[in-house]
Design a protein around this motif. Structure first.
Motif, PDB file in Angstrom:
ATOM      1  N   PHE A  11       7.017  10.671  -1.274  1.00  0.00           N
ATOM      2  CA  PHE A  11       6.139  11.066  -2.371  1.00  0.00           C
ATOM      3  C   PHE A  11       4.906  10.179  -2.423  1.00  0.00           C
ATOM      4  CE2 PHE A  11       4.594  10.875  -6.742  1.00  0.00           C
ATOM      5  CZ  PHE A  11       4.428  12.217  -7.014  1.00  0.00           C
ATOM      6  N   LEU A  12       5.112   8.853  -2.376  1.00  0.00           N
ATOM      7  CA  LEU A  12       3.973   7.937  -2.432  1.00  0.00           C
ATOM      8  C   LEU A  12       3.081   8.105  -1.212  1.00  0.00           C
ATOM      9  CD1 LEU A  12       2.349   5.661  -3.653  1.00  0.00           C
ATOM     10  CD2 LEU A  12       3.987   4.027  -2.704  1.00  0.00           C
ATOM     11  N   SER A  13       3.688   8.348  -0.051  1.00  0.00           N
ATOM     12  CA  SER A  13       2.877   8.533   1.160  1.00  0.00           C
ATOM     13  C   SER A  13       1.974   9.748   1.025  1.00  0.00           C
ATOM     14  CB  SER A  13       3.778   8.671   2.388  1.00  0.00           C
ATOM     15  OG  SER A  13       4.525   7.486   2.598  1.00  0.00           O
ATOM     16  N   GLY A  14       2.492  10.804   0.393  1.00  0.00           N
ATOM     17  CA  GLY A  14       1.653  11.970   0.149  1.00  0.00           C
ATOM     18  C   GLY A  14       0.506  11.647  -0.790  1.00  0.00           C
ATOM     19  N   ARG A  15       0.802  10.876  -1.816  1.00  0.00           N
ATOM     20  CA  ARG A  15      -0.251  10.463  -2.747  1.00  0.00           C
ATOM     21  C   ARG A  15      -1.295   9.604  -2.024  1.00  0.00           C
ATOM     22  NH1 ARG A  15      -3.940  11.184  -6.401  1.00  0.00           N
ATOM     23  NH2 ARG A  15      -4.281   9.412  -7.811  1.00  0.00           N
ATOM     24  N   ILE A  16      -0.837   8.708  -1.167  1.00  0.00           N
ATOM     25  CA  ILE A  16      -1.753   7.849  -0.409  1.00  0.00           C
ATOM     26  C   ILE A  16      -2.615   8.690   0.519  1.00  0.00           C
ATOM     27  CG2 ILE A  16      -1.839   6.113   1.417  1.00  0.00           C
ATOM     28  CD1 ILE A  16      -1.242   4.980  -1.373  1.00  0.00           C
ATOM     29  N   CYS A  17      -2.030   9.702   1.128  1.00  0.00           N
ATOM     30  CA  CYS A  17      -2.799  10.582   2.023  1.00  0.00           C
ATOM     31  C   CYS A  17      -3.972  11.212   1.266  1.00  0.00           C
ATOM     32  CB  CYS A  17      -1.885  11.656   2.597  1.00  0.00           C
ATOM     33  SG  CYS A  17      -2.673  12.701   3.838  1.00  0.00           S
ATOM     34  N   ALA A  18      -3.718  11.588   0.010  1.00  0.00           N
ATOM     35  CA  ALA A  18      -4.791  12.157  -0.806  1.00  0.00           C
ATOM     36  C   ALA A  18      -5.819  11.094  -1.181  1.00  0.00           C
ATOM     37  CB  ALA A  18      -4.201  12.792  -2.065  1.00  0.00           C
ATOM     38  N   LEU A  19      -5.341   9.897  -1.532  1.00  0.00           N
ATOM     39  CA  LEU A  19      -6.254   8.825  -1.928  1.00  0.00           C
ATOM     40  C   LEU A  19      -7.124   8.360  -0.763  1.00  0.00           C
ATOM     41  CD1 LEU A  19      -3.906   6.681  -4.208  1.00  0.00           C
ATOM     42  CD2 LEU A  19      -5.897   8.008  -4.935  1.00  0.00           C
ATOM     43  N   GLU A  20      -6.615   8.473   0.451  1.00  0.00           N
ATOM     44  CA  GLU A  20      -7.411   8.075   1.619  1.00  0.00           C
ATOM     45  C   GLU A  20      -8.706   8.884   1.703  1.00  0.00           C
ATOM     46  OE1 GLU A  20      -3.772   6.647   4.579  1.00  0.00           O
ATOM     47  OE2 GLU A  20      -4.773   8.574   4.882  1.00  0.00           O
ATOM     48  N   ASN A  21      -8.656  10.118   1.213  1.00  0.00           N
ATOM     49  CA  ASN A  21      -9.856  10.955   1.231  1.00  0.00           C
ATOM     50  C   ASN A  21     -10.937  10.435   0.296  1.00  0.00           C
ATOM     51  OD1 ASN A  21      -8.816  12.865   3.075  1.00  0.00           O
ATOM     52  ND2 ASN A  21      -7.681  13.882   1.426  1.00  0.00           N
ATOM     53  N   ASN A  22     -10.554   9.555  -0.640  1.00  0.00           N
ATOM     54  CA  ASN A  22     -11.527   8.978  -1.569  1.00  0.00           C
ATOM     55  C   ASN A  22     -12.112   7.663  -1.078  1.00  0.00           C
ATOM     56  OD1 ASN A  22     -11.267  11.054  -3.457  1.00  0.00           O
ATOM     57  ND2 ASN A  22      -9.575  10.041  -4.518  1.00  0.00           N
ATOM     58  N   LEU A  23     -11.595   7.146   0.032  1.00  0.00           N
ATOM     59  CA  LEU A  23     -12.173   5.919   0.571  1.00  0.00           C
ATOM     60  C   LEU A  23     -13.591   6.194   1.070  1.00  0.00           C
ATOM     61  CD1 LEU A  23      -9.093   4.490   2.519  1.00  0.00           C
ATOM     62  CD2 LEU A  23     -10.135   3.522   0.457  1.00  0.00           C
ATOM     63  N   LEU A  24     -14.451   5.220   0.884  1.00  0.00           N
ATOM     64  CA  LEU A  24     -15.863   5.395   1.221  1.00  0.00           C
ATOM     65  C   LEU A  24     -16.091   5.257   2.723  1.00  0.00           C
ATOM     66  CD1 LEU A  24     -17.333   3.255  -1.682  1.00  0.00           C
ATOM     67  CD2 LEU A  24     -17.093   5.752  -1.598  1.00  0.00           C
ATOM     68  N   ARG A  25     -16.915   6.135   3.235  1.00  0.00           N
ATOM     69  CA  ARG A  25     -17.258   6.104   4.657  1.00  0.00           C
ATOM     70  C   ARG A  25     -18.547   5.317   4.863  1.00  0.00           C
ATOM     71  NH1 ARG A  25     -13.958   9.909   7.126  1.00  0.00           N
ATOM     72  NH2 ARG A  25     -12.855  11.220   5.616  1.00  0.00           N
ATOM     73  N   ARG A  26     -18.829   5.075   6.109  1.00  0.00           N
ATOM     74  CA  ARG A  26     -19.987   4.250   6.447  1.00  0.00           C
ATOM     75  C   ARG A  26     -21.289   4.870   5.951  1.00  0.00           C
ATOM     76  NH1 ARG A  26     -20.939  -1.088   7.942  1.00  0.00           N
ATOM     77  NH2 ARG A  26     -23.122  -1.160   8.526  1.00  0.00           N
ATOM     78  N   ASP A  27     -21.373   6.182   6.004  1.00  0.00           N
ATOM     79  CA  ASP A  27     -22.637   6.818   5.595  1.00  0.00           C
ATOM     80  C   ASP A  27     -22.931   6.617   4.107  1.00  0.00           C
ATOM     81  OD1 ASP A  27     -20.675   8.475   4.618  1.00  0.00           O
ATOM     82  OD2 ASP A  27     -21.411  10.301   5.572  1.00  0.00           O
TER      83      ASP A  27
END
Length: 357
Positions: A11-27
């Protein structure tokens, strides 16, 4: 230690997978760095996953507080959803260490301390450790649920306070020297933390996390010893061999041995570096100021950390995201703080760390 079924992390891994999409990219940082006014920076932040944290230009000015609150909110979420506290504890240790440092600096040196980071320990625990009456398992059991700090576990008492008690015992042995030379307090506590990390990482039962911290210990331990070597006289240390007088914990097992006499370490230090580290790290450590070496180290560790995303579920995926979040906060502090203070964007850009996504 009991092996935890990796599926309990689903469950937490799924939540983390979603949160990873909110990490800021270089651009994102490329768009932010040309900006300088709080209003312009706010506009950029509102076009990012940070839009819910930065609402007014005043929030941009108070970015340190906003970023800290966001970091600990996400750490708390990971803690609440975790089947075990091992990964959260591993990340939390650094902030507990800073809290202990500031508590002792106020107690021993009368230095005003900043507001403590959120954590499981308060002044009662630090005072008990200093007085030598370490909070024991029996004391923990005696605490009612109302009195016990939120999130505190008996295992935290057993492990964490034991590590800090070791450091405090070392501090007490050199108390007179510390009162005359406050830098020794940081030396002793930082040394204990660095050399304790692999043991703490083992508690996650993850070879990936352990290997990450073995590499961390080696690279950051080099920086630690290098800084000490540059400040031996200021610290009142006669030579590198004398260093172990101040870090006498059984956990003190330096990852690198320096076959040197007195302060004549430069030639031997370079030889050890060349035999141990990637070429770019060797070059970076010779370039002052030290922040260039720190960036090279963190970029190297990020290359290792990125493999955490290949774990579908488990402590590795959670650990990778939380460490990436810490690097993101560091980059935001460099970028926002630098631009608000008029530091050229090119100079800031050179200091930004590699991102996770």
């Amino acid at each position: 230690m009991q092996k935890i079924d990796p599926h309990t992390w689903c469950f937490l891994s799924g939540r983390i997978c979603a949160l990873e999409n909110n990490l800021l990219r270089r651009d994102f940082f490329e768009n932010l760095l040309p900006l300088e006014k709080p209003e312009a920076i706010l506009s950029c932040l509102k076009d990012s996953p940070l839009r819910g944290d930065f609402l007014t230009p005043e929030d941009v000015v108070n970015f340190e507080e906003i970023l800290e609150r966001r970091l600990f909110r996400l750490l708390q979420e990971a803690k609440d959803l975790s089947p075990t506290l091992d990964v959260w504890e591993l990340l939390q240790t650094l902030y507990d260490l800073i809290n202990l440092k500031n508590f002792l600096k106020e107690k021993l040196l009368s230095l005003k301390r900043p507001t403590p980071f959120p954590g499981p320990y308060g002044d009662e625990t630090w005072e008990a450790l200093w007085e030598g009456s370490a909070v024991s398992r029996d004391r923990a059991l005696a605490l009612s649920e109302m009195d016990r700090p939120e999130g505190l576990s008996l295992r935290l008492f057993t492990w964490q306070t034991g590590m800090y008690q070791t450091a405090i015992n070392d501090l007490k042995r050199h108390l007179g020297e510390i009162l005359n030379n406050p830098g020794l307090l940081d030396l002793i506590l930082d040394g204990t933390y660095i050399w304790s990390l692999p043991e703490l990482a083992k508690r996650t039962n993850s070879a990936f996390i352990l290997n990450y911290y073995l590499e961390y210990q080696k690279l950051v331990g080099i920086l630690f010893l290098w800084r000490v070597s540059k400040n031996l006289s200021a610290l009142g240390i006669t030579g590198m061999q004398d260093l172990q007088r101040y870090i006498t914990s059984p956990l003190f097992t330096p990852p690198i041995t320096f076959p040197v006499k007195g302060d004549e370490i430069a030639r031997d230090f370079e030889k050890v570096l060349e035999e141990t580290l990637p070429e770019r790290i060797v070059g970076a450590i010779h370039e002052l100021p030290p922040h260039r070496y720190e960036k090279a180290v963190e970029d190297t560790l990020m290359e290792i950390l990125k493999d955490a995303k290949y774990f579908a579920f488990g402590p590795e995926r959670v650990f990778g995201y939380l460490k990436a979040l810490e690097i993101e906060v560091l980059n935001l502090r460099l970028a926002i703080g630098g631009r608000l203070n008029g530091i050229p964007s090119e100079q800031i850009n050179r200091r930004l760390r590699k991102v996770y996504v």
